[in-house]
Write an enzyme that holds these catalytic residues in place. Sequence first.
Site, short mmCIF file in Angstrom:
data_model
loop_
_atom_site.label_atom_id
_atom_site.label_comp_id
_atom_site.label_asym_id
_atom_site.label_seq_id
_atom_site.Cartn_x
_atom_site.Cartn_y
_atom_site.Cartn_z
N GLN A 36 0.86 -1.16 0.00
CA GLN A 36 0.00 0.00 0.00
C GLN A 36 0.91 1.22 0.00
OE1 GLN A 36 -2.80 -0.10 3.23
NE2 GLN A 36 -3.84 1.75 2.57
N GLY A 37 1.20 1.73 -1.21
CA GLY A 37 2.06 2.90 -1.30
C GLY A 37 1.27 4.18 -1.12
N ALA A 38 1.97 5.29 -1.29
CA ALA A 38 1.31 6.59 -1.12
C ALA A 38 0.26 6.82 -2.20
CB ALA A 38 2.35 7.70 -1.16
N LYS A 57 -2.37 -2.95 -10.15
CA LYS A 57 -2.00 -1.68 -9.52
C LYS A 57 -3.22 -0.78 -9.58
CE LYS A 57 2.06 1.29 -9.53
NZ LYS A 57 3.42 1.42 -10.06
N ASP A 166 12.27 6.79 -11.20
CA ASP A 166 12.33 6.39 -9.79
C ASP A 166 13.12 5.09 -9.68
OD1 ASP A 166 11.87 6.29 -7.06
OD2 ASP A 166 9.83 5.52 -7.24
N1 LIG Z 1 4.52 -7.11 -11.61
C1 LIG Z 1 4.80 -7.37 -10.33
N2 LIG Z 1 4.95 -8.63 -9.89
C2 LIG Z 1 5.21 -8.88 -8.60
N3 LIG Z 1 5.35 -7.95 -7.65
C3 LIG Z 1 5.23 -6.67 -8.01
C4 LIG Z 1 4.93 -6.30 -9.36
N4 LIG Z 1 4.86 -4.97 -9.44
C5 LIG Z 1 5.08 -4.52 -8.20
N5 LIG Z 1 5.32 -5.52 -7.32
C6 LIG Z 1 5.59 -5.42 -5.87
O1 LIG Z 1 4.81 -4.35 -5.37
C7 LIG Z 1 5.64 -3.29 -4.88
C8 LIG Z 1 5.01 -1.93 -5.25
O2 LIG Z 1 4.85 -1.84 -6.67
P1 LIG Z 1 5.26 -0.52 -7.43
O3 LIG Z 1 6.66 -0.20 -7.13
O4 LIG Z 1 4.87 -0.69 -8.86
O5 LIG Z 1 4.24 0.51 -6.78
P2 LIG Z 1 4.41 1.87 -5.95
O6 LIG Z 1 5.85 2.10 -5.63
O7 LIG Z 1 3.44 1.85 -4.85
O8 LIG Z 1 3.86 2.82 -7.07
P3 LIG Z 1 4.07 4.33 -7.47
O9 LIG Z 1 5.47 4.71 -7.06
O10 LIG Z 1 3.88 4.34 -8.99
O11 LIG Z 1 2.98 5.11 -6.79
C9 LIG Z 1 7.00 -3.54 -5.50
O12 LIG Z 1 8.03 -3.05 -4.73
C10 LIG Z 1 7.02 -5.05 -5.61
O13 LIG Z 1 7.40 -5.63 -4.37
MG LIG Z 2 7.80 1.31 -6.20
#
Ligand SMILES: Nc1ncnc2c1ncn2[C@@H]1O[C@H](COP(=O)(O)OP(=O)(O)OP(=O)(O)O)[C@@H](O)[C@H]1O
Ligand SMILES: [Mg+2]
Lengths: 270, 208
Positions: A36-38, A57, A166
């Site tokens: 659960q990101g920002a 996502k 990023d």
């Molecule tokens: N395609 C994927 N398969 C498996 N795990 C994934 C995948 N995409 C993301 N994850 C897991 O989910 C986490 C968060 O995903 P991601 O980095 O895309 O999102 P976020 O950092 O919350 O997004 P954003 O920075 O765009 O707001 C990753 O660090 C990884 O552990």
């Molecule tokens: Mg990320």
Amino acid sequence: METETIPAIETAPIERPPLPPVFQYPSAVPPSLITQGAEALLYRSTYLLPTLPCALKYRPPKPYRHPTLDLRLTKHRILSEARVLAKCRREGVPVPAVYALDETAGWLMIEWIEGEVVRIRLNEWLQQRKDEGIAEGVDDDRLVRLMERVGRAVGRMHAVGVVHGDLTTSNMMLRPGRHAGPDGDSAVGDVLAGDIVLIDFGLASQSTQDEDRAVDLYVLERAFGSTHPRAESLFKVVLGAYGKSFKGADVVLKRLEDVRMRGRKRSMLG
Amino acid sequence: MALESIALEHLPASHTVHTALFRNVKNASFLHQQLLAGNKDFEYALIDASVIMSRLHALAAAYRAVNDSLESRLRSRNVHSEIVFSLSPNNNIAESFRRFGITPQTTNLLAIKVSTPSSPATATEIQSHLSKEVDGEQVEFSDEVLQTMTDLARVKKIYKLNSTGGGNNGGKKGVNGTSGLGASGLEDERKELEILVLGSMALRGATN
Ligand SMILES: Nc1ncnc2c1ncn2[C@@H]1O[C@H](COP(=O)(O)OP(=O)(O)OP(=O)(O)O)[C@@H](O)[C@H]1O
Ligand SMILES: [Mg+2]
């Protein structure tokens, strides 16, 4: 406070957001929340069939943002991430495949990547080595080879005209299984084995500017520095592989020196 | 061989997708005519299977069409024509019918029907209707059978996947050091092509 008992911190309930609308219909494999990101929620689920895992996502509406603006931003980020992923995939950059999206509803469904993010794998490796009492820099060719794969993956991405925006060790994954070293040595229990897969293109853009590319490298360098004690010499390996990966990479490496200099000045000014 | 009914992930249980694959179809011209005439008994997506790569390829189109129908944003007449349109990499509906839909020349035919609460046909009813109307040999809706029908060159052309390096397994040594051509090289290449096709469909109209 109605009671005198102080709840233990570790049992404090985590807020579970409701499932996104697209997931409110049944599926054989229930979706599970991974992070659960920002900005975004990331679920593991399945696409079309119970046998095909996917990552979803979801960018939920932000109540503090004007609804029209919020919708526009969400749409833009979903579409831009999907476009860049599709382009990368077409051109041989290792990224998750795009399965489906609904920019109005705020979701993007992509290929599920097995394995772990590089940050976690590096920490595991460091811990293992510590437990075994092996000194830094000794017998770490597996680590060196991983760094080369990172450098080539980033180089390939830049070569096709994409900058990540990023680039950290949390935004690249190590997928086990398919990669065997040149001598077929993908040993069991080797936490550094596997293919690099770049993820999280939410801030990516299409650019061939040396400055943008150099900033990508700088961000990655900082990310490595904060996870690895011998980061500086290791990052040289990343840059070495990057430098050989496409025409024009050496110009980017020169530019990186300027970016570092500016970064240092900025941190001195505080 | 009977039709296969599939409950796709993340769709309401009331929306079942029924699939039936035929080869050596002799009456494509008649079937095509029923669609043109808007014959209500022929509410199917009738797809020329020579432009279908795999089960996932077809199911992805069905999923998108049903999802768009649930969200009330069909671009074409109904959920069945929308399945055909959902195979398209662009927003040209008429072109998508010409490229993916049945033509008088079609011999390999994929029929897809979605049963919905307002049109709750059962698998048995659909099967018996198709058995009566399609003059052809019904075969298993499987990747193995589909592969014998696919015109890969045409698929690549439609989705503009010719000039590319072929993704991760294009034959050149990839960034992860895996060389694309091994015993499973061709299979890998096919999988990669399928992935690129799914991506083009998902991004329909969103590319530029
Ligand atoms: N395609 C994927 N398969 C498996 N795990 C994934 C995948 N995409 C993301 N994850 C897991 O989910 C986490 C968060 O995903 P991601 O980095 O895309 O999102 P976020 O950092 O919350 O997004 P954003 O920075 O765009 O707001 C990753 O660090 C990884 O552990
Ligand atoms: Mg990320």
